[in-house]
Structures are given as structure tokens and as C-alpha cells.
Design an enzyme around this catalytic site. Structure first.
Site, mmCIF file in Angstrom:
data_model
loop_
_atom_site.group_PDB
_atom_site.id
_atom_site.type_symbol
_atom_site.label_atom_id
_atom_site.label_comp_id
_atom_site.label_asym_id
_atom_site.label_seq_id
_atom_site.Cartn_x
_atom_site.Cartn_y
_atom_site.Cartn_z
ATOM 1 N N PRO A 13 0.766 -1.073 -0.130
ATOM 2 C CA PRO A 13 0.136 -0.031 -0.045
ATOM 3 C C PRO A 13 0.650 1.262 0.047
ATOM 4 C CG PRO A 13 0.121 -0.973 2.393
ATOM 5 C CD PRO A 13 0.832 -2.025 1.162
ATOM 6 N N ASP A 36 3.702 0.874 -11.583
ATOM 7 C CA ASP A 36 2.557 1.808 -11.592
ATOM 8 C C ASP A 36 2.656 3.249 -10.826
ATOM 9 O OD1 ASP A 36 0.910 0.133 -13.311
ATOM 10 O OD2 ASP A 36 -0.341 -0.589 -11.729
ATOM 11 N N LYS A 58 -1.171 4.906 -14.805
ATOM 12 C CA LYS A 58 -2.476 4.130 -14.420
ATOM 13 C C LYS A 58 -2.968 4.776 -12.924
ATOM 14 C CE LYS A 58 -3.968 0.273 -16.028
ATOM 15 N NZ LYS A 58 -3.871 -1.173 -16.041
ATOM 16 N N GLY A 89 0.963 -1.447 -7.228
ATOM 17 C CA GLY A 89 0.472 -1.161 -6.025
ATOM 18 C C GLY A 89 -0.496 -2.111 -5.420
ATOM 19 N N GLY A 90 -0.396 -2.305 -4.215
ATOM 20 C CA GLY A 90 -1.298 -3.260 -3.362
ATOM 21 C C GLY A 90 -1.147 -4.867 -3.940
ATOM 22 N N ASP A 91 -2.114 -5.248 -4.292
ATOM 23 C CA ASP A 91 -2.131 -6.750 -4.715
ATOM 24 C C ASP A 91 -2.553 -6.803 -6.376
ATOM 25 O OD1 ASP A 91 -2.116 -9.820 -3.616
ATOM 26 O OD2 ASP A 91 -3.787 -9.505 -5.150
ATOM 27 N N THR A 119 -2.578 -5.615 0.801
ATOM 28 C CA THR A 119 -3.550 -4.747 0.016
ATOM 29 C C THR A 119 -4.272 -3.687 0.733
ATOM 30 O OG1 THR A 119 -5.430 -4.931 -1.124
ATOM 31 C CG2 THR A 119 -5.582 -6.266 0.513
ATOM 32 N N MET A 172 -10.903 3.489 -5.044
ATOM 33 C CA MET A 172 -10.729 4.484 -6.337
ATOM 34 C C MET A 172 -12.070 5.148 -6.148
ATOM 35 S SD MET A 172 -8.959 1.791 -8.912
ATOM 36 C CE MET A 172 -10.171 0.389 -8.567
ATOM 37 N N GLY A 201 -2.955 6.286 2.901
ATOM 38 C CA GLY A 201 -2.531 5.445 4.108
ATOM 39 C C GLY A 201 -1.430 4.765 4.119
#
Length: 509
Positions: A13, A36, A58, A89-91, A119, A172, A201
Site C-alpha cells: 500500500p 504503476d 495508471k 500497487g497493493g495486490d 492490500t 478508487m 494510508g
């Protein structure tokens, strides 16, 4: 045909500490990295220098590369035989379109692996004191994309979501916050249901706005919010103030640039992260041993003649002992010599090689090292027959050798390694400073300051707060117009404490 391979890697994250160990290991072996804009700066800074880097962009409606082209790019790079990391980013499988990217690879029988990432629907609430499940509040979690095509209505069954009575996390969706809140209340949700918007975060830009479904939009308009951000709806949001922990850390909200030699793991970064700082760790210099170093080879052949070996940096220790082993010798060859070191960091590097230093100055800098060693030499050997080996950086401070010669010692002052300045091309450090997102830079040597300046040509250095480990480092930063402060002692602990004092004095808590 030598077919390569693709790894879909979740970068987490934002907090570099939440990047998985497997993700890091895969990244370090990459030939090509396609990343990204949601990947955190700290993770981007981990991309190997020799890897080819492709920005896929993106974020929200701004796409650097359309998805179909992304799919073809991964295929083409793998068909060239490359190890390709798709860094997301994230998962990669949670609204990351990872499945779409694998379809074309599977069709062409390109081998691939997926490395899951931590995530944001779990990590970001956790950093804000919101447990997404709690036995007394809810037993289910639902993650929904809040993004919708422009001009179209939501394809979301809000009534079904309300009837779950679970925690809802919308990704989003900040731009569509009014539609989401209206959709939930129209579907029967209690207007007083706790809800929150969580901005950036796990990073220094973290911000939390907690209200109710009926008042959240009003609060966001009043307080302001930046993307990326997530929306959390559910009774658990009421626990945020009770369970909040991140903002209680002493450096929460503080982003620090730590520059270091490429080869060294920064203990400074660890200290700052423990205190809650977001650390952007940039390898600013690379040190390389001077090859065909006849002077050093000659010195290593006559080690028994030296009464003192003086080391002025951890890198100097590393290079000296590597050269010692390459010459066919080991620490037994050093039995007749005593060791003087410039400070605790150098002493630690020496102790790791089984040797305790015999002299470390009261103040960790070259002037005090020279003065205190010169005094000891005069007291112990007034005839001036001491022979000293001083292996150092090619562009190191030469005044130390002069001080020792004035004390009557014979000094072999030998450059053993070069400092090569490195410029990374992924994180825009210049813009981060210009827009005030980096609070300060931590500098541990003059050469690191010069490397930073060379790598960020065009930056107004008067905008840079510089936390400096010693007076020589401070003097170099001063010469470029930086806003400088110096640690009380030239140690990593004192430098970290200096940054904390600077942060507290800034009023940016």
C-alpha cells in the site's frame, strides 16, 4: 527460443516496510520492471539500477499506457528472454487487472508467477485504527471498486451491500463519494452509520476523516483530501480514535530522504522507521576499490612495519579487509598493529571482523582523531619512529595525515577506494523537495552531500533541510545553501534524535 518469464508482484500500500520479502527478492533479479504510479516511492527506490524501467502510470482516469498495450508489452519482453517484473500497487489480483495481463501470457505459454502484495483495504484501515472485522461489530468484509465510467450509473447492488451488515471498503471511489453515500442511504443504510475517508494510508501523507454516511461528503469538502484514498463504511469506523496508533509515533507524518552508499544497508533508515517516519532510501554513491593499487599492495606486503592502522569509514574497513584477503593474508598479519577509528560506525565494522579499536576520538571527526592520535604518539614515542598506514577514500580529507606527520610519524596515506556518484531515474526527488513532501535529508558524509547535489541538478537547495552527522558534512551542505543542523555527536542515534528535534520544532505534527 530463449523465453523469459513474468512475475506479477504486489508492491503493497505504500510503506516500503510492507513490501514482501519474496517481492523484493524477485525485484532484485529483474531485467525489466514495469511499474504503476501507485507503487510507493520507497519500493520504487529498490528497483535495481541495471534494470530497464517502464512507467505504466495508471492512476484514476490518467493512463500512461492502455491495458491492451500493457499486455502486449509483457509478452514481447518475455519473448526476448527477459525476466520481467510487473510491479503493481497493493495486490495484483485485487482490482489490479492482473488476470487480464496473464491471459495473453498463458495463451502464448509464457511462464509466470504471482507474488501477492499487502492490500490497501486491509492495511490502510489498520494504520488508521480501524479493524475491518470485529466480533462485536461485524463478521464480514466487502471490497468494492468505487470507480465508474464517466456518464454511467453505478453497476453496484447497494441494497445487497447494506443487507450484509458488513464493513464496506470502496477503492478508487473518492471522486464519486456523493453517489456512493447516496446509494447506500437510498438502499436503507442508517444515515448515522460511521464512515471514513482514508488518504495516502501507510505513508507520511496519511490523513483520516471520520464522520457518518450522511455527513462524510461535507467533512471531506471542509477538510480536503488527496488521492489515493479509500472509503470505509461500517460500525468499526467508530473505533478509529480508540485504536489509533500510527499518529502517536514520534515521526508520524514525516518523510525523510536517507542517502547512503549502494553497498551499505542503512541503520539510519531502520531507526527512523521505528519512530514512524516514511523513509525514502536512495543509494547516492557507489564505492569501488581502486584496482592495480601498487601502493596498497606494497603496504600489505610489509604490515609488520606499521604500529598503527587508521580507518576513517565503514567502507574503508570493508575495502581494506577485502584487499587483505585478496593479497593472500588474513587478520593474523595484523598482530603487530594497533587500530584507530574515526567513530562508532567504523568501530562497529572493525569489530565485525574480529578486531577491537585501540583508539576512538572523543569527538567523531578527522580533526579530533588526528589530534588525539598525534598526542598519543608523542607521549609513547617521542623519538618519532612510528609508522602509520592510512587507507582512505580517494577524495578523503588529507589533513589527518598532515597532523600525524607533524607529530613525527611516517604516514603511508593511500587511497583505496573511489566514490562514484549515482543518479536514480524513478523517484523524482527534486519535485518531492520542491513541493514540500520531503521534510529533510539525512547526510552522513560530505561525499554523500555532493552526490545528492550532483544527482539533483537544478533543485533550489535552499529548500532542503539537511540533518548532518558532523561539522565537515554540515560545512559541505552549507556551501550549497541548505538549511543545516548538526547532530550533537557523530552517531546514527544522535542523527536520528536531531531529525526528531527538527520535526518537533517545525510544528508540522
Amino acid at each position: 527460443m530463449n523465453t523469459g518469464k513474468v512475475w506479477l508482484v504486489g508492491a503493497g500500500p505504500g510503506d516500503a516496510g510492507l513490501f514482501t520479502r519474496k517481492g523484493y527478492e524477485v525485484l532484485q533479479q529483474a531485467d525489466v520492471v514495469v511499474y504503476d504510479s501507485l507503487v510507493g516511492d520507497g519500493v520504487l527506490a529498490m528497483i535495481p539500477e541495471n534494470a530497464r524501467k517502464i512507467n505504466a502510470g495508471k492512476r484514476s482516469s490518467h493512463h500512461t499506457m492502455p491495458q491492451w498495450k500493457m499486455n502486449e508489452l509483457l509478452l514481447e519482453e518475455a519473448q526476448k528472454g527477459n525476466r520481467v517484473v510487473r510491479l503493481k500497487g497493493g495486490d495484483p489480483f485485487l482490482f489490479g487487472r492482473g488476470g487480464e495481463e496473464l491471459e495473453l501470457l498463458a495463451e502464448h505459454q509464457i511462464p509466470f508467477e504471482v507474488v501477492p502484495g499487502i492490500t490497501s483495504p486491509l492495511a490502510v484501515p489498520a494504520y488508521n485504527g480501524i479493524p475491518v472485522t470485529h466480533r462485536d461489530y461485524t463478521s464480514s468484509l466487502h471490497i468494492i471498486t468505487g470507480h465508474k465510467r464517466e456518464g454511467q450509473a453505478y453497476d453496484i447492488n447497494f441494497r445487497a451491500l447494506v443487507e450484509t451488515e458488513g464493513t464496506l471498503v470502496f477503492l478508487m471511489g473518492v471522486a464519486s463519494l456523493p453517489d456512493i453515500c447516496r446509494g447506500l442511504t437510498d438502499a436503507g443504510m442508517d444515515p448515522q452509520m460511521p464512515a471514513a475517508v482514508l488518504q495516502k494510508g501507510t505513508t507520511a501523507g496519511q490523513k483520516r476523516i471520520v464522520a457518518t454516511v450522511s455527513t462524510l461528503q461535507e467533512e471531506v469538502e471542509r477538510q480536503g483530501v488527496e488521492t489515493p484514498a479509500i472509503i470505509v463504511v461500517g460500525k468499526v469506523c467508530a473505533l478509529a480514535d480508540t485504536f489509533a496508533w500510527y499518529e502517536k509515533l514520534p515521526l508520524a507524518g514525516c518523510k525523510v530522504l536517507v542517502t547512503r552508499p549502494k553497498e551499505l544497508v542503512s541503520s539510519m533508515s531502520h531507526r527512523l522507521r521505528v519512530m514512524g517516519a516514511e523513509v525514502l532510501e536512495i543509494p547516492a554513491v557507489e564505492t569501488r576499490p581502486i584496482r592495480d593499487n601498487r601502493s596498497l599492495e606494497n603496504a600489505l606486503g610489509h604490515l609488520q612495519e606499521y604500529s598503527w592502522i587508521v580507518l576513517t569509514s565503514p567502507t574503508g574497513v570493508k575495502v581494506f579487509f577485502e584487499c587483505l584477503l585478496e593479497s593472500g593474508k588474513d587478520i593474523r598479519s595484523l598482530a603487530s598493529a594497533r587500530f584507530a577509528v574515526i567513530g562508532e560506525g567504523t568501530a562497529k565494522a572493525l569489530r565485525e571482523r574480529g578486531i577491537r579499536p585501540d583508539l576512538m576520538p572523543s569527538v567523531y571527526d578527522g580533526d579530533h582523531l588526528g589530534a588525539e592520535l598525534a598526542k598519543k604518539i608523542k607521549e609513547e614515542n617521542p623519538d618519532g619512529t612510528e609508522k602509520i598506514l592510512l587507507p582512505r577514500a580517494e577524495k578523503g580529507n588529507r589533513s589527518l595525515a598532515e597532523q600525524l606527520r607533524e607529530a613525527g610519524a611516517q604516514v603511508d596515506d593511500i587511497p583505496t577506494y573511489q566514490t562514484i556518484y549515482r543518479k536514480q531515474d524513478v523517484v523524482d526527488v527534486k519535485r518531492e523537495f520542491e513541493e514540500g513532501r520531503i521534510f529533510c535529508a539525512a547526510f552522513t558524509s560530505s561525499s554523500i552531500v555532493r552526490a545528492f547535489v550532483q544527482a539533483n541538478e537544478g533543485l533550489d537547495f535552499t529548500k532542503v533541510r539537511a540533518a548532518c552527522i558532523g561539522k565537515q558534512t554540515k560545512a559541505t551542505a552549507d556551501s550549497f545553501g541548505m538549511q543545516t543542523e548538526m547532530a550533537e555527536k557523530a552517531t546514527m542515534d544522535d542523527l536520528a534524535e536531531l531529525i526528531l528535534r527538527m520535526w518537533n520544532a517545525s510544528g508540522r505534527l
